[in-house]
Design a protein around this motif. Structure first.
Motif, PDB file in Angstrom:
ATOM      1  N   ASP A 101      -0.305 -28.851 -12.281  1.00  0.00           N
ATOM      2  CA  ASP A 101      -0.403 -27.413 -12.550  1.00  0.00           C
ATOM      3  C   ASP A 101      -1.827 -26.909 -12.320  1.00  0.00           C
ATOM      4  O   ASP A 101      -2.025 -25.782 -11.852  1.00  0.00           O
ATOM      5  N   ALA A 102      -2.812 -27.737 -12.683  1.00  0.00           N
ATOM      6  CA  ALA A 102      -4.214 -27.327 -12.493  1.00  0.00           C
ATOM      7  C   ALA A 102      -4.543 -27.181 -11.011  1.00  0.00           C
ATOM      8  O   ALA A 102      -5.239 -26.240 -10.603  1.00  0.00           O
ATOM      9  N   ILE A 103      -4.049 -28.109 -10.188  1.00  0.00           N
ATOM     10  CA  ILE A 103      -4.287 -28.012  -8.740  1.00  0.00           C
ATOM     11  C   ILE A 103      -3.592 -26.776  -8.187  1.00  0.00           C
ATOM     12  O   ILE A 103      -4.160 -26.032  -7.374  1.00  0.00           O
ATOM     13  N   ALA A 104      -2.356 -26.546  -8.633  1.00  0.00           N
ATOM     14  CA  ALA A 104      -1.621 -25.367  -8.185  1.00  0.00           C
ATOM     15  C   ALA A 104      -2.353 -24.094  -8.576  1.00  0.00           C
ATOM     16  O   ALA A 104      -2.495 -23.158  -7.775  1.00  0.00           O
ATOM     17  N   TRP A 105      -2.824 -24.032  -9.820  1.00  0.00           N
ATOM     18  CA  TRP A 105      -3.533 -22.848 -10.329  1.00  0.00           C
ATOM     19  C   TRP A 105      -4.756 -22.536  -9.470  1.00  0.00           C
ATOM     20  O   TRP A 105      -5.003 -21.381  -9.122  1.00  0.00           O
ATOM     21  N   ALA A 106      -5.510 -23.569  -9.135  1.00  0.00           N
ATOM     22  CA  ALA A 106      -6.731 -23.370  -8.355  1.00  0.00           C
ATOM     23  C   ALA A 106      -6.441 -22.870  -6.948  1.00  0.00           C
ATOM     24  O   ALA A 106      -7.294 -22.241  -6.317  1.00  0.00           O
ATOM     25  N   TYR A 129       6.342 -25.504  -6.564  1.00  0.00           N
ATOM     26  CA  TYR A 129       5.921 -24.296  -7.266  1.00  0.00           C
ATOM     27  C   TYR A 129       6.449 -23.055  -6.555  1.00  0.00           C
ATOM     28  O   TYR A 129       6.495 -23.005  -5.321  1.00  0.00           O
ATOM     29  N   ALA A 130       6.841 -22.057  -7.354  1.00  0.00           N
ATOM     30  CA  ALA A 130       7.203 -20.752  -6.803  1.00  0.00           C
ATOM     31  C   ALA A 130       5.945 -19.950  -6.472  1.00  0.00           C
ATOM     32  O   ALA A 130       5.931 -19.129  -5.564  1.00  0.00           O
ATOM     33  N   SER A 131       4.887 -20.198  -7.231  1.00  0.00           N
ATOM     34  CA  SER A 131       3.569 -19.607  -7.008  1.00  0.00           C
ATOM     35  C   SER A 131       2.566 -20.448  -7.780  1.00  0.00           C
ATOM     36  O   SER A 131       2.940 -21.397  -8.474  1.00  0.00           O
ATOM     37  N   SER A 132       1.293 -20.079  -7.707  1.00  0.00           N
ATOM     38  CA  SER A 132       0.277 -20.860  -8.406  1.00  0.00           C
ATOM     39  C   SER A 132       0.454 -20.820  -9.912  1.00  0.00           C
ATOM     40  O   SER A 132      -0.078 -21.670 -10.623  1.00  0.00           O
ATOM     41  N   ARG A 133       1.213 -19.856 -10.423  1.00  0.00           N
ATOM     42  CA  ARG A 133       1.393 -19.706 -11.861  1.00  0.00           C
ATOM     43  C   ARG A 133       2.803 -20.056 -12.332  1.00  0.00           C
ATOM     44  O   ARG A 133       3.119 -19.843 -13.509  1.00  0.00           O
ATOM     45  N   ALA A 134       3.639 -20.587 -11.452  1.00  0.00           N
ATOM     46  CA  ALA A 134       5.028 -20.867 -11.843  1.00  0.00           C
ATOM     47  C   ALA A 134       5.517 -22.155 -11.187  1.00  0.00           C
ATOM     48  O   ALA A 134       5.741 -22.186  -9.972  1.00  0.00           O
ATOM     49  N   ARG A 135       5.669 -23.205 -11.992  1.00  0.00           N
ATOM     50  CA  ARG A 135       6.220 -24.461 -11.478  1.00  0.00           C
ATOM     51  C   ARG A 135       7.730 -24.367 -11.404  1.00  0.00           C
ATOM     52  O   ARG A 135       8.383 -23.885 -12.321  1.00  0.00           O
ATOM     53  N   ALA A 136       8.309 -24.861 -10.280  1.00  0.00           N
ATOM     54  CA  ALA A 136       9.743 -24.744 -10.051  1.00  0.00           C
ATOM     55  C   ALA A 136      10.508 -26.026 -10.355  1.00  0.00           C
ATOM     56  O   ALA A 136      11.728 -25.989 -10.530  1.00  0.00           O
ATOM     57  N   ALA A 151      13.853 -29.276   0.425  1.00  0.00           N
ATOM     58  CA  ALA A 151      12.984 -28.101   0.344  1.00  0.00           C
ATOM     59  C   ALA A 151      13.130 -27.241   1.587  1.00  0.00           C
ATOM     60  O   ALA A 151      13.589 -27.723   2.636  1.00  0.00           O
ATOM     61  N   PRO A 152      12.765 -25.969   1.523  1.00  0.00           N
ATOM     62  CA  PRO A 152      12.811 -25.109   2.717  1.00  0.00           C
ATOM     63  C   PRO A 152      11.897 -25.660   3.814  1.00  0.00           C
ATOM     64  O   PRO A 152      10.863 -26.268   3.535  1.00  0.00           O
ATOM     65  N   ASP A 153      12.280 -25.448   5.056  1.00  0.00           N
ATOM     66  CA  ASP A 153      11.460 -25.902   6.184  1.00  0.00           C
ATOM     67  C   ASP A 153      10.078 -25.261   6.128  1.00  0.00           C
ATOM     68  O   ASP A 153       9.946 -24.068   5.823  1.00  0.00           O
ATOM     69  N   GLY A 154       9.081 -26.076   6.424  1.00  0.00           N
ATOM     70  CA  GLY A 154       7.720 -25.558   6.487  1.00  0.00           C
ATOM     71  C   GLY A 154       7.050 -25.348   5.149  1.00  0.00           C
ATOM     72  O   GLY A 154       6.014 -24.679   5.086  1.00  0.00           O
ATOM     73  N   LEU A 155       7.610 -25.921   4.058  1.00  0.00           N
ATOM     74  CA  LEU A 155       6.990 -25.747   2.746  1.00  0.00           C
ATOM     75  C   LEU A 155       5.594 -26.364   2.754  1.00  0.00           C
ATOM     76  O   LEU A 155       5.447 -27.559   3.025  1.00  0.00           O
ATOM     77  N   PRO A 156       4.535 -25.604   2.442  1.00  0.00           N
ATOM     78  CA  PRO A 156       3.194 -26.182   2.423  1.00  0.00           C
ATOM     79  C   PRO A 156       3.050 -27.173   1.259  1.00  0.00           C
ATOM     80  O   PRO A 156       3.634 -26.985   0.191  1.00  0.00           O
ATOM     81  N   VAL A 157       2.260 -28.209   1.477  1.00  0.00           N
ATOM     82  CA  VAL A 157       1.987 -29.200   0.436  1.00  0.00           C
ATOM     83  C   VAL A 157       0.478 -29.365   0.331  1.00  0.00           C
ATOM     84  O   VAL A 157      -0.193 -29.609   1.335  1.00  0.00           O
TER      85      VAL A 157
END
Length: 225
Positions: A101-106, A129-136, A151-157
């Protein structure tokens, strides 16, 4: 003021942030190091250096926020034991933050993506994650291919795990690679202030798999010849 640190990855990261009404989290000090083998040696001096940089005494702290992983057993427990000991000594609450979550937030991303960190054994710790503030999804561990399975095609990691397996998770755009204590502190302060974001957790480790170390079994009986 919130003292934050994370030792769940190769990063030994410490930061002190102060909540300012109308402004949010303001950083007062930080220390960053990357060393997979020296979490124990580096964490306490880093905490002391950050407090000194801010001119803050330990008893000025309002709370402690600590990364709870997922991560390797040895490094992760250093941060958690230190956080719980300081919290008990100072009489302040200790809040856990999922390291993913911390990496996503940043990242500050507003569109779906995934975070992957190094779990060794040719595996990664990951979550979507749906966004940096919402884990899916819940944090998981497994081969890198699991991150994009379904996952959807092209999902960034993003994250160090993505950089380790570019042939599976994409060749670029993996930053931030490691967690920062600043992100841990910002996330914790936002949640304590009632803002939206990933839930704060108890200061307990997210191992996801059993540690390599095992208790020795009973000694085998030796029968005389």
């Amino acid at each position: 003021m919130v003292l934050a640190f994370d030792t769940a990855t190769a990063a030994i990261t410490v930061a002190l942030h102060e909540w300012v009404p109308g402004e949010g989290a303001r950083r007062r000090g930080r220390a960053e190091a990357v060393d997979r083998r020296r979490h124990t040696e580096l964490l306490t001096p880093s905490i002391q250096a950050v407090l000194a940089e801010a001119g803050a005494a330990p008893d000025a702290l309002s709370a402690i926020a600590v990364g709870v992983g997922p991560g390797p057993y040895t490094g992760l427990r250093v941060g958690l034991v230190t956080a719980r000991a300081m919290g008990a000594s100072l009489g302040v609450p200790v809040h856990g933050v999922c390291t993913l979550d911390a990496i996503a937030w940043a990242s500050g991303r507003g569109e779906p993506f995934a975070v992957a960190t190094d779990a060794r054994r040719k595996e990664v710790y990951w979550a979507r994650y749906a966004s940096s503030r919402a884990r899916a999804t819940e944090p998981a561990v497994g081969p890198a291919a699991d991150v994009l399975n379904g996952a959807p095609d092209g999902l960034p990691v993003i994250g160090e795990g993505a950089a380790l397996y570019p042939e599976v998770l994409g060749a670029s755009g993996h930053e931030p690679l490691l967690p920062t204590a600043s992100a841990v502190a910002e996330l914790a302060i936002a949640r304590l202030a009632g803002e939206k974001g990933p839930d704060l957790l108890p200061p307990e480790p997210l191992y996801l798999r059993r540690p390599d170390a095992k208790e020795p079994g009973p000694r085998k009986k030796v029968t005389p010849r």
